[in-house]
Design a protein around this motif. Structure first.
Motif, PDB file in Angstrom:
ATOM      1  N   ILE A 186      10.009 111.271 -52.842  1.00 53.00           N
ATOM      2  CA  ILE A 186       9.281 111.244 -54.106  1.00 53.00           C
ATOM      3  C   ILE A 186       8.468 112.517 -54.232  1.00 53.00           C
ATOM      4  CG2 ILE A 186       7.500 110.058 -55.449  1.00 53.00           C
ATOM      5  CD1 ILE A 186       8.377 107.445 -54.131  1.00 53.00           C
ATOM      6  N   ASP A 187       8.620 113.201 -55.358  1.00 48.87           N
ATOM      7  CA  ASP A 187       7.846 114.406 -55.648  1.00 48.87           C
ATOM      8  C   ASP A 187       6.464 113.956 -56.141  1.00 48.87           C
ATOM      9  OD1 ASP A 187       6.634 116.667 -56.686  1.00 48.87           O
ATOM     10  OD2 ASP A 187       8.380 117.300 -57.846  1.00 48.87           O
ATOM     11  N   PRO A 188       5.410 114.185 -55.368  1.00 51.49           N
ATOM     12  CA  PRO A 188       4.085 113.716 -55.772  1.00 51.49           C
ATOM     13  C   PRO A 188       3.560 114.400 -57.034  1.00 51.49           C
ATOM     14  CG  PRO A 188       3.922 115.107 -53.834  1.00 51.49           C
ATOM     15  CD  PRO A 188       5.385 114.885 -54.093  1.00 51.49           C
ATOM     16  N   HIS A 189       4.129 115.544 -57.390  1.00 48.66           N
ATOM     17  CA  HIS A 189       3.712 116.230 -58.609  1.00 48.66           C
ATOM     18  C   HIS A 189       4.280 115.559 -59.860  1.00 48.66           C
ATOM     19  CE1 HIS A 189       3.264 119.421 -55.525  1.00 48.66           C
ATOM     20  NE2 HIS A 189       2.123 119.563 -56.165  1.00 48.66           N
ATOM     21  N   ARG A 190       5.281 114.712 -59.689  1.00 51.73           N
ATOM     22  CA  ARG A 190       5.905 114.013 -60.810  1.00 51.73           C
ATOM     23  C   ARG A 190       5.630 112.506 -60.801  1.00 51.73           C
ATOM     24  NH1 ARG A 190       8.803 117.006 -63.865  1.00 51.73           N
ATOM     25  NH2 ARG A 190       9.826 115.257 -64.849  1.00 51.73           N
ATOM     26  N   CYS A 191       5.196 111.979 -59.660  1.00 52.44           N
ATOM     27  CA  CYS A 191       4.968 110.531 -59.546  1.00 52.44           C
ATOM     28  C   CYS A 191       3.655 110.142 -60.212  1.00 52.44           C
ATOM     29  CB  CYS A 191       4.945 110.118 -58.077  1.00 52.44           C
ATOM     30  SG  CYS A 191       4.635 108.350 -57.844  1.00 52.44           S
ATOM     31  N   THR A 192       3.746 109.219 -61.168  1.00 55.47           N
ATOM     32  CA  THR A 192       2.559 108.674 -61.825  1.00 55.47           C
ATOM     33  C   THR A 192       2.383 107.196 -61.498  1.00 55.47           C
ATOM     34  OG1 THR A 192       3.742 108.051 -63.844  1.00 55.47           O
ATOM     35  CG2 THR A 192       2.780 110.279 -63.783  1.00 55.47           C
ATOM     36  N   GLU A 193       3.134 106.720 -60.503  1.00 49.37           N
ATOM     37  CA  GLU A 193       3.156 105.284 -60.178  1.00 49.37           C
ATOM     38  C   GLU A 193       3.543 104.467 -61.403  1.00 49.37           C
ATOM     39  OE1 GLU A 193      -0.462 104.006 -58.205  1.00 49.37           O
ATOM     40  OE2 GLU A 193      -0.690 106.027 -57.387  1.00 49.37           O
ATOM     41  N   CYS A 194       4.313 105.079 -62.283  1.00 49.54           N
ATOM     42  CA  CYS A 194       4.799 104.503 -63.533  1.00 49.54           C
ATOM     43  C   CYS A 194       3.701 104.282 -64.575  1.00 49.54           C
ATOM     44  CB  CYS A 194       5.607 103.230 -63.303  1.00 49.54           C
ATOM     45  SG  CYS A 194       7.209 103.557 -62.519  1.00 49.54           S
ATOM     46  N   VAL A 195       2.499 104.819 -64.343  1.00 54.28           N
ATOM     47  CA  VAL A 195       1.446 104.770 -65.358  1.00 54.28           C
ATOM     48  C   VAL A 195       1.985 105.451 -66.607  1.00 54.28           C
ATOM     49  CG1 VAL A 195      -0.824 105.679 -65.991  1.00 54.28           C
ATOM     50  CG2 VAL A 195      -0.478 104.639 -63.750  1.00 54.28           C
ATOM     51  N   GLY A 196       1.787 104.816 -67.741  1.00 54.00           N
ATOM     52  CA  GLY A 196       2.297 105.332 -68.999  1.00 54.00           C
ATOM     53  C   GLY A 196       3.654 104.752 -69.367  1.00 54.00           C
ATOM     54  N   HIS A 197       4.340 104.186 -68.402  1.00 44.94           N
ATOM     55  CA  HIS A 197       5.667 103.615 -68.642  1.00 44.94           C
ATOM     56  C   HIS A 197       5.694 102.103 -68.392  1.00 44.94           C
ATOM     57  CE1 HIS A 197       7.727 107.509 -69.002  1.00 44.94           C
ATOM     58  NE2 HIS A 197       7.017 107.912 -67.971  1.00 44.94           N
ATOM     59  N   PHE A 198       5.191 101.695 -67.220  1.00 46.09           N
ATOM     60  CA  PHE A 198       5.254 100.293 -66.802  1.00 46.09           C
ATOM     61  C   PHE A 198       3.936  99.865 -66.180  1.00 46.09           C
ATOM     62  CE2 PHE A 198       9.583 102.038 -66.392  1.00 46.09           C
ATOM     63  CZ  PHE A 198      10.278 101.172 -67.215  1.00 46.09           C
ATOM     64  N   ASP A 199       3.748  98.583 -66.024  1.00 47.71           N
ATOM     65  CA  ASP A 199       2.526  98.052 -65.423  1.00 47.71           C
ATOM     66  C   ASP A 199       2.483  98.234 -63.909  1.00 47.71           C
ATOM     67  OD1 ASP A 199       1.531  97.229 -67.875  1.00 47.71           O
ATOM     68  OD2 ASP A 199       2.429  95.236 -67.713  1.00 47.71           O
ATOM     69  N   GLU A 200       3.639  98.395 -63.290  1.00 46.32           N
ATOM     70  CA  GLU A 200       3.686  98.602 -61.846  1.00 46.32           C
ATOM     71  C   GLU A 200       4.832  99.547 -61.504  1.00 46.32           C
ATOM     72  OE1 GLU A 200       5.985  94.536 -60.568  1.00 46.32           O
ATOM     73  OE2 GLU A 200       3.820  94.477 -60.824  1.00 46.32           O
ATOM     74  N   PRO A 201       4.732 100.217 -60.363  1.00 42.37           N
ATOM     75  CA  PRO A 201       5.779 101.162 -59.981  1.00 42.37           C
ATOM     76  C   PRO A 201       7.138 100.473 -59.845  1.00 42.37           C
ATOM     77  CG  PRO A 201       3.840 101.447 -58.591  1.00 42.37           C
ATOM     78  CD  PRO A 201       3.636 100.207 -59.391  1.00 42.37           C
ATOM     79  N   GLN A 202       8.107 100.960 -60.595  1.00 38.43           N
ATOM     80  CA  GLN A 202       9.430 100.346 -60.590  1.00 38.43           C
ATOM     81  C   GLN A 202      10.136 100.489 -59.255  1.00 38.43           C
ATOM     82  OE1 GLN A 202      10.627  98.480 -63.541  1.00 38.43           O
ATOM     83  NE2 GLN A 202       8.411  98.613 -63.305  1.00 38.43           N
ATOM     84  N   CYS A 203       9.955 101.628 -58.587  1.00 33.65           N
ATOM     85  CA  CYS A 203      10.619 101.812 -57.290  1.00 33.65           C
ATOM     86  C   CYS A 203      10.128 100.784 -56.274  1.00 33.65           C
ATOM     87  CB  CYS A 203      10.431 103.231 -56.773  1.00 33.65           C
ATOM     88  SG  CYS A 203       8.718 103.742 -56.511  1.00 33.65           S
TER      89      CYS A 203
END
Length: 86
Positions: free
Chosen positions: A33-50
């Motif tokens: 996982i690229d930490p510069h791109r990982c938002t823990e799905c904030v903005g997309h989902f309520d929890e990290p999809q992975c």
């Protein structure tokens, strides 16, 4: 915080397509996982999809990348702006 994939990964290919930020890619031996791109799905989902989809539970928080929800939201907004500009 960003997330990370441990060496317990079985390369099941479930996490990569589920990532809305394209933060997951194949590394030398297992996904990363690229930490510069990982938002823990904030903005997309309520929890990290992975994390939700991982069958072996090998995706913990990365202690080296501590970020608040506000920082994750700002990263999400920056990534979305970059996507629109491309």
């Amino acid at each position: 915080m960003a997330l990370l994939i441990t060496d317990e990964c079985i390369n099941c290919d479930v996490c990569e397509p589920a990532c809305p930020n394209d933060a997951i890619s194949m590394g030398a031996d297992f996904y990363r996982i690229d930490p510069h791109r990982c938002t823990e799905c904030v903005g997309h989902f309520d929890e990290p999809q992975c994390v939700t989809l991982c069958p072996v539970e090998c995706i913990p928080f990365d202690p080296a990348w501590r970020e608040s929800r506000e920082q994750l939201q700002a990263k999400y907004e920056r990534l979305q702006e970059q996507k629109r500009a491309a």
